[in-house]
Design a protein around this motif. Sequence first.
Motif, mmCIF file in Angstrom:
data_model
loop_
_atom_site.group_PDB
_atom_site.id
_atom_site.type_symbol
_atom_site.label_atom_id
_atom_site.label_comp_id
_atom_site.label_asym_id
_atom_site.label_seq_id
_atom_site.Cartn_x
_atom_site.Cartn_y
_atom_site.Cartn_z
ATOM 1 N N ASP A 170 -26.591 -9.241 75.986
ATOM 2 C CA ASP A 170 -27.741 -7.985 76.589
ATOM 3 C C ASP A 170 -28.427 -8.680 77.453
ATOM 4 O O ASP A 170 -28.649 -9.928 77.263
ATOM 5 C CB ASP A 170 -28.628 -7.643 75.793
ATOM 6 N N LEU A 171 -29.251 -8.188 78.037
ATOM 7 C CA LEU A 171 -30.333 -8.561 79.174
ATOM 8 C C LEU A 171 -30.998 -10.276 78.837
ATOM 9 O O LEU A 171 -31.665 -11.160 79.029
ATOM 10 C CB LEU A 171 -30.574 -7.826 80.403
ATOM 11 N N TRP A 172 -31.735 -9.450 77.818
ATOM 12 C CA TRP A 172 -32.930 -10.329 77.268
ATOM 13 C C TRP A 172 -31.727 -11.498 77.100
ATOM 14 O O TRP A 172 -32.216 -12.592 77.128
ATOM 15 C CB TRP A 172 -33.222 -9.556 75.813
ATOM 16 N N SER A 173 -31.056 -11.047 75.666
ATOM 17 C CA SER A 173 -30.340 -12.963 75.461
ATOM 18 C C SER A 173 -29.362 -12.991 76.756
ATOM 19 O O SER A 173 -29.407 -14.897 77.059
ATOM 20 C CB SER A 173 -28.722 -12.317 74.609
ATOM 21 N N PHE A 174 -29.160 -13.388 78.096
ATOM 22 C CA PHE A 174 -28.770 -13.405 79.067
ATOM 23 C C PHE A 174 -29.760 -14.843 79.874
ATOM 24 O O PHE A 174 -29.628 -15.851 79.532
ATOM 25 C CB PHE A 174 -28.466 -13.000 80.056
ATOM 26 N N ALA A 175 -30.957 -14.724 79.888
ATOM 27 C CA ALA A 175 -32.020 -14.184 80.472
ATOM 28 C C ALA A 175 -32.439 -15.943 79.237
ATOM 29 O O ALA A 175 -32.491 -16.956 79.499
ATOM 30 C CB ALA A 175 -33.407 -13.261 80.732
ATOM 31 N N LYS A 176 -32.265 -15.317 77.943
ATOM 32 C CA LYS A 176 -32.835 -16.472 77.726
ATOM 33 C C LYS A 176 -30.955 -18.197 76.860
ATOM 34 O O LYS A 176 -31.406 -18.787 77.504
ATOM 35 C CB LYS A 176 -32.392 -16.587 75.565
ATOM 36 N N LEU A 177 -30.224 -17.609 77.543
ATOM 37 C CA LEU A 177 -29.238 -18.226 77.647
ATOM 38 C C LEU A 177 -29.223 -19.627 78.900
ATOM 39 O O LEU A 177 -29.236 -20.339 79.626
ATOM 40 C CB LEU A 177 -27.498 -17.608 78.088
ATOM 41 N N THR A 178 -29.286 -18.292 80.251
ATOM 42 C CA THR A 178 -30.205 -19.436 81.435
ATOM 43 C C THR A 178 -31.218 -19.833 81.713
ATOM 44 O O THR A 178 -31.124 -21.174 81.750
ATOM 45 C CB THR A 178 -30.474 -18.390 83.014
ATOM 46 N N GLU A 179 -32.048 -20.488 80.515
ATOM 47 C CA GLU A 179 -33.246 -21.024 79.965
ATOM 48 C C GLU A 179 -32.676 -22.300 79.236
ATOM 49 O O GLU A 179 -33.147 -23.452 79.847
ATOM 50 C CB GLU A 179 -34.296 -20.315 79.106
ATOM 51 N N THR A 180 -31.759 -21.904 78.515
ATOM 52 C CA THR A 180 -31.196 -23.057 77.616
ATOM 53 C C THR A 180 -30.560 -23.819 78.185
ATOM 54 O O THR A 180 -30.273 -25.711 78.533
ATOM 55 C CB THR A 180 -30.407 -22.100 76.977
ATOM 56 N N PHE A 181 -29.755 -23.398 79.428
ATOM 57 C CA PHE A 181 -28.855 -24.281 80.713
ATOM 58 C C PHE A 181 -29.700 -24.807 81.281
ATOM 59 O O PHE A 181 -29.276 -25.883 81.732
ATOM 60 C CB PHE A 181 -27.812 -23.213 81.096
ATOM 61 N N GLN A 182 -31.232 -24.069 81.802
ATOM 62 C CA GLN A 182 -31.338 -25.160 82.918
ATOM 63 C C GLN A 182 -32.413 -26.047 81.835
ATOM 64 O O GLN A 182 -32.245 -27.069 82.640
ATOM 65 C CB GLN A 182 -33.633 -24.403 83.122
ATOM 66 N N ALA A 183 -32.640 -25.663 80.845
ATOM 67 C CA ALA A 183 -33.162 -27.335 79.585
ATOM 68 C C ALA A 183 -32.697 -28.610 79.708
ATOM 69 O O ALA A 183 -33.077 -29.721 79.966
ATOM 70 C CB ALA A 183 -33.739 -26.388 78.581
ATOM 71 N N ILE A 184 -31.086 -27.840 79.240
ATOM 72 C CA ILE A 184 -30.415 -28.694 79.143
ATOM 73 C C ILE A 184 -30.277 -29.659 80.817
ATOM 74 O O ILE A 184 -30.039 -31.259 80.194
ATOM 75 C CB ILE A 184 -29.229 -28.474 78.810
ATOM 76 N N HIS A 185 -29.938 -28.768 81.277
ATOM 77 C CA HIS A 185 -29.698 -29.966 83.402
ATOM 78 C C HIS A 185 -30.977 -30.675 83.590
ATOM 79 O O HIS A 185 -30.806 -31.998 83.164
ATOM 80 C CB HIS A 185 -29.217 -28.697 83.706
ATOM 81 N N ALA A 186 -31.863 -30.267 82.582
ATOM 82 C CA ALA A 186 -33.641 -30.778 82.877
ATOM 83 C C ALA A 186 -33.371 -32.327 82.533
ATOM 84 O O ALA A 186 -33.875 -33.264 82.755
ATOM 85 C CB ALA A 186 -34.934 -30.166 83.117
ATOM 86 N N ARG A 187 -33.231 -32.414 81.228
ATOM 87 C CA ARG A 187 -32.923 -33.243 80.754
ATOM 88 C C ARG A 187 -32.181 -34.869 80.506
ATOM 89 O O ARG A 187 -32.049 -35.942 80.221
ATOM 90 C CB ARG A 187 -32.429 -33.539 78.338
ATOM 91 N N ARG A 188 -30.815 -34.039 81.374
ATOM 92 C CA ARG A 188 -29.801 -35.109 82.108
ATOM 93 C C ARG A 188 -29.443 -35.531 80.787
ATOM 94 O O ARG A 188 -28.882 -36.934 81.138
ATOM 95 C CB ARG A 188 -30.364 -35.905 83.250
#
Length: 247
Positions: A170-188
Amino acid sequence: MLEIKHLTYQVSDDAGAELGILNDVSLTIGENKLVVITGPNGGGKTTLAKAIMGLIRPNGGEILWNGVDITSMSITERARLGISYGFQQPPRFKGLRVRDLLCLAAGRDDLSTEDACQYLTKVGLCAHDYIDREVDTSLSGGEVKRIEIATILARKSGLMIFDEPEAGIDLWSFAKLTETFQAIHARREATLIIISHQERIINLADEIIMIEDGQVAQHGPKEEIFPLILAKTSAGCTYLSEEANKA
C-alpha cells in the motif's frame, strides 16, 4: 565495488533454440552507491540481480565483489561476503517469530531484545508490536518487506539487492520503504541496488541503469539518465509504472 564483466545468460525455448536473456552486460558500481535498475518488463533486470546473488549461474562473464571473483560461488558463500537479496514477494514462515528471524540473520543466538528492536525501528516498525509476532499471513506485504529489510540490516550486508520492493504494497508502506532506503543510504554503510519502475525510488538514486533486451541501454548519474526516462515515458514507453505517476 561491484564489477560485472561481459555477463551472458541464455535459456532454451521449447524448440531448443537459445534465447539471450543477458547479452554481454558490463557494469561497475561504486562503494556505498544507491543504484536503481529500471527498464521495460522482460528486459533482464531480475535476471541480472539473481546472477549477482547466485540464484542463477551465468553462461559467461565474471562478477567481482570488492576484487573477489564470486562468479562460481554459491549463494551461501556470497552471503558470507555480505551480499543480500530482497525478493519481490518475501517468504513467510509460519511458526517462526520476527525475533527468531533476526537472530538467524545476525548469526547469533544471543541477539538481545534491544538490538533486535533497533533493527525494526530502523525500518519504521514499532518493535514491541512485532518482535514476537510470527512471520505468517497475518502480516501485510509491506510489513513482511520491512521485516526482510530488517534482517538484511541485521546481517550487516555490504551489498543489498532489492527486486521491485514496492510490488504489492500500500501507499503508506511504500512511503515507509522509501524512508528506509534513504536512511540506509545516508549512513553510507552499504551499496544498494534496487530494481524499480517507481519514480519516487528512482529519485533516490545516485546512478540509474536502464536495461533493455538484456543489455545496458544507459548508465549514468540520475541527473543525466532520469530526463531520458521521462522522455521515453511521455513517448509511450513503459519505464515508469502508472502507480508511480499517481503516487
